[in-house]
Write a protein that holds these residues in place. Structure first.
Motif, PDB file in Angstrom:
ATOM      1  N   ALA A   1      -6.025 -12.914   0.314  1.00  0.00           N
ATOM      2  CA  ALA A   1      -5.412 -14.263  -0.662  1.00  0.00           C
ATOM      3  C   ALA A   1      -5.490 -15.589   0.373  1.00  0.00           C
ATOM      4  CB  ALA A   1      -4.509 -13.903  -1.084  1.00  0.00           C
ATOM      5  N   VAL A   2      -6.008 -16.154  -0.584  1.00  0.00           N
ATOM      6  CA  VAL A   2      -6.214 -17.584   0.252  1.00  0.00           C
ATOM      7  C   VAL A   2      -4.740 -18.065   0.106  1.00  0.00           C
ATOM      8  CG1 VAL A   2      -6.531 -20.139  -0.023  1.00  0.00           C
ATOM      9  CG2 VAL A   2      -8.159 -18.140  -0.799  1.00  0.00           C
ATOM     10  N   GLY A   3      -4.492 -18.989   1.751  1.00  0.00           N
ATOM     11  CA  GLY A   3      -3.226 -18.902   2.001  1.00  0.00           C
ATOM     12  C   GLY A   3      -2.126 -18.026   2.961  1.00  0.00           C
ATOM     13  N   PHE A   4      -3.115 -16.821   3.042  1.00  0.00           N
ATOM     14  CA  PHE A   4      -2.185 -15.699   3.508  1.00  0.00           C
ATOM     15  C   PHE A   4      -2.114 -15.044   4.334  1.00  0.00           C
ATOM     16  CE2 PHE A   4      -0.010 -16.694  -0.991  1.00  0.00           C
ATOM     17  CZ  PHE A   4       0.801 -16.621  -0.346  1.00  0.00           C
ATOM     18  N   THR A   5      -2.011 -14.662   5.415  1.00  0.00           N
ATOM     19  CA  THR A   5      -2.372 -13.367   6.505  1.00  0.00           C
ATOM     20  C   THR A   5      -2.868 -11.873   5.363  1.00  0.00           C
ATOM     21  OG1 THR A   5      -0.414 -12.868   7.095  1.00  0.00           O
ATOM     22  CG2 THR A   5      -1.713 -14.446   8.153  1.00  0.00           C
ATOM     23  N   SER A   6      -3.948 -11.231   5.806  1.00  0.00           N
ATOM     24  CA  SER A   6      -4.173 -10.225   5.469  1.00  0.00           C
ATOM     25  C   SER A   6      -3.498  -9.024   5.840  1.00  0.00           C
ATOM     26  CB  SER A   6      -5.775  -9.610   5.851  1.00  0.00           C
ATOM     27  OG  SER A   6      -6.400 -11.332   5.307  1.00  0.00           O
ATOM     28  N   LYS A   7      -2.740  -7.657   4.762  1.00  0.00           N
ATOM     29  CA  LYS A   7      -3.016  -7.018   5.435  1.00  0.00           C
ATOM     30  C   LYS A   7      -2.945  -5.675   5.300  1.00  0.00           C
ATOM     31  CE  LYS A   7       1.730  -4.732   4.569  1.00  0.00           C
ATOM     32  NZ  LYS A   7       3.398  -5.325   4.558  1.00  0.00           N
ATOM     33  N   THR A   8      -3.427  -4.346   6.247  1.00  0.00           N
ATOM     34  CA  THR A   8      -4.008  -3.533   6.004  1.00  0.00           C
ATOM     35  C   THR A   8      -2.305  -2.488   5.440  1.00  0.00           C
ATOM     36  OG1 THR A   8      -5.710  -3.773   7.923  1.00  0.00           O
ATOM     37  CG2 THR A   8      -5.799  -2.114   7.376  1.00  0.00           C
ATOM     38  N   VAL A   9      -3.977  -1.318   4.261  1.00  0.00           N
ATOM     39  CA  VAL A   9      -2.318  -0.421   4.050  1.00  0.00           C
ATOM     40  C   VAL A   9      -3.349   0.968   3.993  1.00  0.00           C
ATOM     41  CG1 VAL A   9      -1.228   0.596   2.554  1.00  0.00           C
ATOM     42  CG2 VAL A   9      -0.806  -1.673   2.350  1.00  0.00           C
ATOM     43  N   VAL A  10      -2.388   1.681   4.725  1.00  0.00           N
ATOM     44  CA  VAL A  10      -3.510   3.508   4.704  1.00  0.00           C
ATOM     45  C   VAL A  10      -2.369   4.633   3.556  1.00  0.00           C
ATOM     46  CG1 VAL A  10      -3.746   5.314   6.180  1.00  0.00           C
ATOM     47  CG2 VAL A  10      -4.291   3.208   7.163  1.00  0.00           C
ATOM     48  N   LEU A  11      -2.681   4.693   2.152  1.00  0.00           N
ATOM     49  CA  LEU A  11      -2.162   5.534   1.956  1.00  0.00           C
ATOM     50  C   LEU A  11      -2.310   6.814   2.171  1.00  0.00           C
ATOM     51  CD1 LEU A  11      -5.246   5.074  -1.263  1.00  0.00           C
ATOM     52  CD2 LEU A  11      -2.898   4.123  -0.693  1.00  0.00           C
ATOM     53  N   PRO A  12      -1.039   7.231   2.379  1.00  0.00           N
ATOM     54  CA  PRO A  12       0.137   8.312   2.373  1.00  0.00           C
ATOM     55  C   PRO A  12      -1.170  10.059   2.157  1.00  0.00           C
ATOM     56  CG  PRO A  12       0.972   8.154   0.780  1.00  0.00           C
ATOM     57  CD  PRO A  12      -0.226   6.761   0.742  1.00  0.00           C
ATOM     58  N   ALA A  13      -1.906  10.591   3.210  1.00  0.00           N
ATOM     59  CA  ALA A  13      -1.873  12.218   2.835  1.00  0.00           C
ATOM     60  C   ALA A  13      -1.450  13.337   1.814  1.00  0.00           C
ATOM     61  CB  ALA A  13      -2.651  13.232   4.132  1.00  0.00           C
ATOM     62  N   VAL A  14      -0.819  12.824   0.949  1.00  0.00           N
ATOM     63  CA  VAL A  14       0.311  13.752   0.838  1.00  0.00           C
ATOM     64  C   VAL A  14       1.326  12.693  -0.352  1.00  0.00           C
ATOM     65  CG1 VAL A  14       1.772  16.040  -0.154  1.00  0.00           C
ATOM     66  CG2 VAL A  14       0.334  16.267   1.973  1.00  0.00           C
ATOM     67  N   VAL A  15       0.696  12.838  -2.340  1.00  0.00           N
ATOM     68  CA  VAL A  15       1.027  12.940  -2.923  1.00  0.00           C
ATOM     69  C   VAL A  15       1.421  12.975  -3.813  1.00  0.00           C
ATOM     70  CG1 VAL A  15       0.692  10.224  -4.643  1.00  0.00           C
ATOM     71  CG2 VAL A  15      -0.231  10.408  -2.321  1.00  0.00           C
ATOM     72  N   GLU A  16       3.146  13.174  -4.291  1.00  0.00           N
ATOM     73  CA  GLU A  16       2.523  14.203  -5.642  1.00  0.00           C
ATOM     74  C   GLU A  16       2.626  13.475  -6.818  1.00  0.00           C
ATOM     75  OE1 GLU A  16       6.887  14.767  -6.038  1.00  0.00           O
ATOM     76  OE2 GLU A  16       6.759  15.302  -3.714  1.00  0.00           O
ATOM     77  N   ASP A  17       1.997  14.305  -7.825  1.00  0.00           N
ATOM     78  CA  ASP A  17       2.228  13.970  -9.766  1.00  0.00           C
ATOM     79  C   ASP A  17       0.489  13.206  -8.774  1.00  0.00           C
ATOM     80  OD1 ASP A  17       2.146  14.492 -11.638  1.00  0.00           O
ATOM     81  OD2 ASP A  17       3.543  12.507 -11.777  1.00  0.00           O
ATOM     82  N   HIS A  18      -0.009  13.189  -8.392  1.00  0.00           N
ATOM     83  CA  HIS A  18      -1.600  12.113  -8.207  1.00  0.00           C
ATOM     84  C   HIS A  18      -1.190  10.481  -8.618  1.00  0.00           C
ATOM     85  CE1 HIS A  18      -3.450  15.392  -7.454  1.00  0.00           C
ATOM     86  NE2 HIS A  18      -2.839  16.397  -8.349  1.00  0.00           N
ATOM     87  N   LYS A  19       0.365  10.006  -8.417  1.00  0.00           N
ATOM     88  CA  LYS A  19      -0.690   9.127  -8.417  1.00  0.00           C
ATOM     89  C   LYS A  19       0.936   8.430  -7.301  1.00  0.00           C
ATOM     90  CE  LYS A  19       1.153   9.495 -13.691  1.00  0.00           C
ATOM     91  NZ  LYS A  19       1.824   9.380 -14.946  1.00  0.00           N
ATOM     92  N   TYR A  20       0.446   7.061  -7.322  1.00  0.00           N
ATOM     93  CA  TYR A  20       1.214   6.127  -6.007  1.00  0.00           C
ATOM     94  C   TYR A  20       1.475   4.857  -6.662  1.00  0.00           C
ATOM     95  CZ  TYR A  20       2.469   4.837  -1.091  1.00  0.00           C
ATOM     96  OH  TYR A  20       2.867   4.260   0.059  1.00  0.00           O
ATOM     97  N   THR A  21       2.629   4.519  -6.178  1.00  0.00           N
ATOM     98  CA  THR A  21       3.863   2.724  -6.432  1.00  0.00           C
ATOM     99  C   THR A  21       3.134   2.080  -5.712  1.00  0.00           C
ATOM    100  OG1 THR A  21       3.764   3.710  -9.138  1.00  0.00           O
ATOM    101  CG2 THR A  21       4.284   1.204  -8.122  1.00  0.00           C
ATOM    102  N   ALA A  22       3.050   0.478  -4.773  1.00  0.00           N
ATOM    103  CA  ALA A  22       3.577   0.136  -3.900  1.00  0.00           C
ATOM    104  C   ALA A  22       3.718  -1.149  -4.140  1.00  0.00           C
ATOM    105  CB  ALA A  22       2.254   0.381  -2.367  1.00  0.00           C
ATOM    106  N   ARG A  23       4.497  -1.444  -3.398  1.00  0.00           N
ATOM    107  CA  ARG A  23       5.126  -3.200  -3.740  1.00  0.00           C
ATOM    108  C   ARG A  23       4.514  -3.986  -2.044  1.00  0.00           C
ATOM    109  NH1 ARG A  23      10.600  -6.065  -3.922  1.00  0.00           N
ATOM    110  NH2 ARG A  23       9.866  -7.240  -1.854  1.00  0.00           N
ATOM    111  N   ILE A  24       3.095  -4.481  -2.004  1.00  0.00           N
ATOM    112  CA  ILE A  24       3.120  -4.875  -1.000  1.00  0.00           C
ATOM    113  C   ILE A  24       3.421  -6.628  -0.646  1.00  0.00           C
ATOM    114  CG2 ILE A  24       0.362  -6.226  -0.051  1.00  0.00           C
ATOM    115  CD1 ILE A  24       1.033  -2.681  -0.950  1.00  0.00           C
TER     116      ILE A  24
END
Length: 150
Positions: free
Chosen positions: A80-103
């Motif tokens: 985003a403009v005014g912020f440093t970029s952040k790279t995230v790798v999703l986990p290999a194993v996820v329960e219930d085919h849903k993943y929620t994160a706060r970045i």
């Protein structure tokens, strides 16, 4: 013989559908919110790039919320403009085919040079100062001054 061919055909078709269903189960719904790391305020309109899938681009809304379909182990970049970029790798194993994160993105501080403002009260004052202003010589005038006349 006819039953034998039918059995083989059913076996091939069932394995094809089983493989297709397994590929569909590999997807997950990735949702979350993007906030500022310092103030926990939401960061609106963040661009999300999925480097693992043809550099697909997604966007968070004005409240910083995002939700899209991804695969496990996908590499995502939040910027985003005014912020440093952040790279995230999703986990290999996820329960219930849903993943929620706060970045959380860190603010990027850029220092600019100071600007000196010279306001004039009237147009006449501006014209007087503009006409009395000394303009620097161009390169040709400087070269002519440096030549000796002897």
């Amino acid at each position: 013989m006819r039953h034998y061919i039918t059995a083989i055909l059913l076996f091939v078709i069932s394995t094809a559908f089983a493989q297709q269903k397994q590929a569909d189960n590999n997807l997950l719904q990735f949702s979350g919110i993007v906030t500022d790391a310092d103030s926990n305020m939401v960061v609106p309109y963040v661009t999300i790039t999925n480097h693992s899938y043809k550099n697909a681009k997604y966007a968070a809304n004005y409240q910083g919320f995002f939700s899209f379909v991804a695969k496990p182990n996908d590499t995502l970049t939040f910027s985003a403009v005014g912020f440093t970029s952040k790279t995230v790798v999703l986990p290999a194993v996820v329960e219930d085919h849903k993943y929620t994160a706060r970045i959380q993105l860190k603010s990027e501080i850029v220092y600019l040079k100071a600007v000196r403002v010279n306001p004039w009260a009237t147009v006449e004052e501006f014209n007087k100062d503009f006409l009395s202003m000394k303009v620097a010589d161009d390169d040709m005038a400087i070269a002519k001054k440096n030549l000796s006349r002897t």
